[in-house]
Design an enzyme around this catalytic site. Structure first.
Site, PDB file in Angstrom:
ATOM      1  N   ARG A   1       0.900  -1.162   0.023  1.00  0.00           N
ATOM      2  CA  ARG A   1       0.130  -0.013   0.050  1.00  0.00           C
ATOM      3  C   ARG A   1       0.883   1.281   0.135  1.00  0.00           C
ATOM      4  O   ARG A   1       0.614   2.167  -0.913  1.00  0.00           O
ATOM      5  CB  ARG A   1      -0.976   0.092   1.214  1.00  0.00           C
ATOM      6  CG  ARG A   1      -2.004  -0.964   1.266  1.00  0.00           C
ATOM      7  CD  ARG A   1      -2.974  -1.125   2.331  1.00  0.00           C
ATOM      8  NE  ARG A   1      -3.972  -1.794   2.062  1.00  0.00           N
ATOM      9  CZ  ARG A   1      -4.712  -2.556   2.770  1.00  0.00           C
ATOM     10  NH1 ARG A   1      -4.326  -2.613   4.188  1.00  0.00           N
ATOM     11  NH2 ARG A   1      -5.876  -3.262   2.414  1.00  0.00           N
TER      12      ARG A   1
ATOM     13  N   HIS B   1      -0.120  -4.749  12.566  1.00  0.00           N
ATOM     14  CA  HIS B   1      -0.896  -4.260  11.447  1.00  0.00           C
ATOM     15  C   HIS B   1      -1.968  -3.552  11.909  1.00  0.00           C
ATOM     16  O   HIS B   1      -2.672  -3.908  13.027  1.00  0.00           O
ATOM     17  CB  HIS B   1      -1.573  -5.828  10.860  1.00  0.00           C
ATOM     18  CG  HIS B   1      -2.283  -5.512   9.633  1.00  0.00           C
ATOM     19  ND1 HIS B   1      -1.775  -4.923   8.731  1.00  0.00           N
ATOM     20  CD2 HIS B   1      -3.465  -6.186   9.499  1.00  0.00           C
ATOM     21  CE1 HIS B   1      -2.916  -4.936   7.805  1.00  0.00           C
ATOM     22  NE2 HIS B   1      -3.872  -5.545   8.225  1.00  0.00           N
TER      23      HIS B   1
HETATM   24  O1  TXD Z   1      -3.322  -7.910   6.256  1.00  0.00           O
HETATM   25  C1  TXD Z   1      -4.029  -9.067   6.492  1.00  0.00           C
HETATM   26  N1  TXD Z   1      -3.701  -9.808   7.518  1.00  0.00           N
HETATM   27  C2  TXD Z   1      -5.543  -8.789   6.287  1.00  0.00           C
HETATM   28  C3  TXD Z   1      -6.256  -9.553   7.203  1.00  0.00           C
HETATM   29  C4  TXD Z   1      -5.941  -8.460   4.905  1.00  0.00           C
HETATM   30  C5  TXD Z   1      -7.230  -8.527   4.635  1.00  0.00           C
HETATM   31  C6  TXD Z   1      -8.162  -9.405   5.444  1.00  0.00           C
HETATM   32  N2  TXD Z   1      -7.877  -9.726   6.574  1.00  0.00           N
HETATM   33  C7  TXD Z   1      -8.469 -10.720   7.474  1.00  0.00           C
HETATM   34  O2  TXD Z   1      -8.757 -11.856   7.014  1.00  0.00           O
HETATM   35  C8  TXD Z   1      -9.946 -10.244   7.774  1.00  0.00           C
HETATM   36  O3  TXD Z   1     -10.151  -9.147   8.668  1.00  0.00           O
HETATM   37  C9  TXD Z   1     -10.706 -11.444   8.258  1.00  0.00           C
HETATM   38  O4  TXD Z   1     -10.141 -11.613   9.634  1.00  0.00           O
HETATM   39  C10 TXD Z   1      -9.850 -12.434   7.404  1.00  0.00           C
HETATM   40  C11 TXD Z   1     -10.574 -13.061   6.008  1.00  0.00           C
HETATM   41  O5  TXD Z   1     -10.963 -11.893   5.463  1.00  0.00           O
HETATM   42  P1  TXD Z   1     -12.082 -12.363   4.179  1.00  0.00           P
HETATM   43  O6  TXD Z   1     -12.237 -10.755   3.259  1.00  0.00           O
HETATM   44  O7  TXD Z   1     -11.665 -13.349   3.246  1.00  0.00           O
HETATM   45  O8  TXD Z   1     -13.336 -12.647   4.883  1.00  0.00           O
HETATM   46  P2  TXD Z   1     -14.697 -13.564   4.437  1.00  0.00           P
HETATM   47  O9  TXD Z   1     -14.669 -13.424   2.926  1.00  0.00           O
HETATM   48  O10 TXD Z   1     -15.750 -13.485   5.283  1.00  0.00           O
HETATM   49  O11 TXD Z   1     -14.078 -15.059   4.296  1.00  0.00           O
HETATM   50  C12 TXD Z   1     -13.977 -15.728   5.702  1.00  0.00           C
HETATM   51  C13 TXD Z   1     -14.350 -17.140   5.447  1.00  0.00           C
HETATM   52  C14 TXD Z   1     -15.806 -17.487   5.209  1.00  0.00           C
HETATM   53  O12 TXD Z   1     -15.805 -18.126   3.955  1.00  0.00           O
HETATM   54  C15 TXD Z   1     -16.102 -18.281   6.587  1.00  0.00           C
HETATM   55  O13 TXD Z   1     -17.048 -19.212   6.168  1.00  0.00           O
HETATM   56  C16 TXD Z   1     -14.766 -18.830   6.930  1.00  0.00           C
HETATM   57  O14 TXD Z   1     -13.623 -17.764   6.776  1.00  0.00           O
HETATM   58  N3  TXD Z   1     -14.990 -19.458   7.919  1.00  0.00           N
HETATM   59  C17 TXD Z   1     -14.216 -20.545   8.312  1.00  0.00           C
HETATM   60  N4  TXD Z   1     -13.598 -21.355   7.756  1.00  0.00           N
HETATM   61  C18 TXD Z   1     -12.982 -22.621   8.199  1.00  0.00           C
HETATM   62  N5  TXD Z   1     -13.204 -22.773   9.435  1.00  0.00           N
HETATM   63  C19 TXD Z   1     -13.912 -21.860  10.392  1.00  0.00           C
HETATM   64  N6  TXD Z   1     -13.862 -22.172  11.620  1.00  0.00           N
HETATM   65  C20 TXD Z   1     -14.348 -20.936   9.683  1.00  0.00           C
HETATM   66  N7  TXD Z   1     -15.237 -19.866  10.431  1.00  0.00           N
HETATM   67  C21 TXD Z   1     -15.379 -19.077   9.304  1.00  0.00           C
END
Ligand code: TXD
Length: 313
Positions: A151, A175
């Protein structure tokens, strides 16, 4: 034998990271999610895209961890994303439970894997994964610094109207709003930006970088950034799988470096086949050290607030 990467969480970040890894042909990819049908559907769609791209890696989707067995890397993106007005820290408790459980499940079948944690609040989730896995620090890495640097690089390139390929941005710290961009180590074709931009402009770019996630959340409303986060994950995976000894900013468990101990925070790390190979230490000015200290305190307060279910290891 091809390498295998598991991505837990087939949401925006997880699925887009799978896309990058598969398109680069880096590894077979297994997507795991709790929602029935989503990982399977996205994996099949992605696999079919590879018929056009000409890549032979496999992409599999699953609601259980069976197909993840023997993964070289496990990326954890599972959790709730931030909603407008919500801080990363609000996510702490809900996501700690998810990340802890995902870690325990994944490592049962991939005991030698390197973990890359992505779920927010990032630095605290790394600590959850470290405790849940009991892995040495070499194998528990957090992705945030590559994104934060990307960024900063983007804004520097836009400001100076130069190729972003000329820009090397340097960001330390946790972060979030407490990140510590380091202008004197951020360069354009080797020239520090402090030679190219005035202090007020640098300050504006630094603030925009620290606020980079929120800026996108405010546009998207129903989700947070995922293209750049996903590409950043791919950079770390590539450095490890191809044993590149590449220096990337990652969240790692510090053991005295930068005057900090027993805490995950973003620092320059050399990544190779074993995961973390070395924390690169540089001498900070008093102001920079103070900013890093402040950032570390913010991470520590989150770690202190972690639920009891994640005992200190
Ligand atoms: O720089 C960084 N580290 C970040 C972090 C940059 C961008 C996003 N960041 C974080 O990643 C964000 O704040 C979230 O905590 C995660 C995931 O973000 P995303 O945008 O991918 O969120 P989504 O689209 O809601 O996807 C999360 C998925 C969703 O499909 C849920 O069904 C699933 O997680 N989910 C699970 N999968 C497996 N096992 C369990 N227990 C579970 N719970 C939810």
């Amino acid at each position: 034998m091809r390498k295998k990467v598991t991505i837990v969480g087939a949401g925006n970040v997880g699925a887009t990271a799978a896309h990058w890894l598969a398109a680069k042909g880096l590894a077979d990819v297994v997507l795991v999610d709790v929602v029935e049908g989503i990982p399977q559907g996205k994996a099949l769609d992605l696999l079919q895209s590879l018929a056009v791209e000409g890549q032979d890696v496999q992409v599999t989707g699953s609601n259980d961890y069976g197909p993840t067995a023997g993964s070289d890397i496990v990326v954890i993106t599972a959790g709730f994303p931030r909603k407008p007005g919500m801080s990363r820290d609000d996510l702490l408790k809900a996501n700690a439970e998810i990340v802890g459980e995902a870690t325990r499940q994944a490592i049962k079948l991939s005991p030698d894997a390197i973990l890359i944690i992505v779920t927010n609040p990032l630095d605290a989730m790394c600590e959850v994964a470290r405790r849940a896995s009991g892995f040495p620090r070499e194998r528990v890495l957090g992705m945030a610094g590559v994104l934060d640097s990307a960024r900063f690089s983007t804004f520097i390139a836009q400001e100076l109207k130069v190729s972003v390929d000329n820009v090397q941005a340097f960001v330390l710290g946790g972060h979030g709003d407490q990140m510590v961009p380091l202008p004197r180590f951020s360069t354009v074709a080797g020239i520090p930006i402090t030679e190219l931009l005035d202090a007020a402009t640098i300050d504006r770019l630094v603030k925009r970088t620290a606020n980079g996630g929120a800026e996108i959340v405010n546009y998207l409303k129903a989700g947070s950034a995922y293209y750049a986060p996903a590409r950043s994950i791919a950079d770390m995976v590539d450095a490890i799988l191809r044993d590149r000894h590449k220096i990337l900013p990652c969240a790692v468990y510090l053991q005295g470096e930068y005057g900090l101990s027993k805490l995950f925070i973003g620092v320059p790390c050399k990544l190779g086949a074993k995961g973390l190979e070395q924390v690169i230490q540089i001498k900070l000015t008093a102001d920079e050290q103070a900013a890093l200290q402040k950032s570390a305190q913010a991470v520590q307060s989150l770690v202190d607030a972690l639920p009891q279910a994640t005992p200190a290891g």
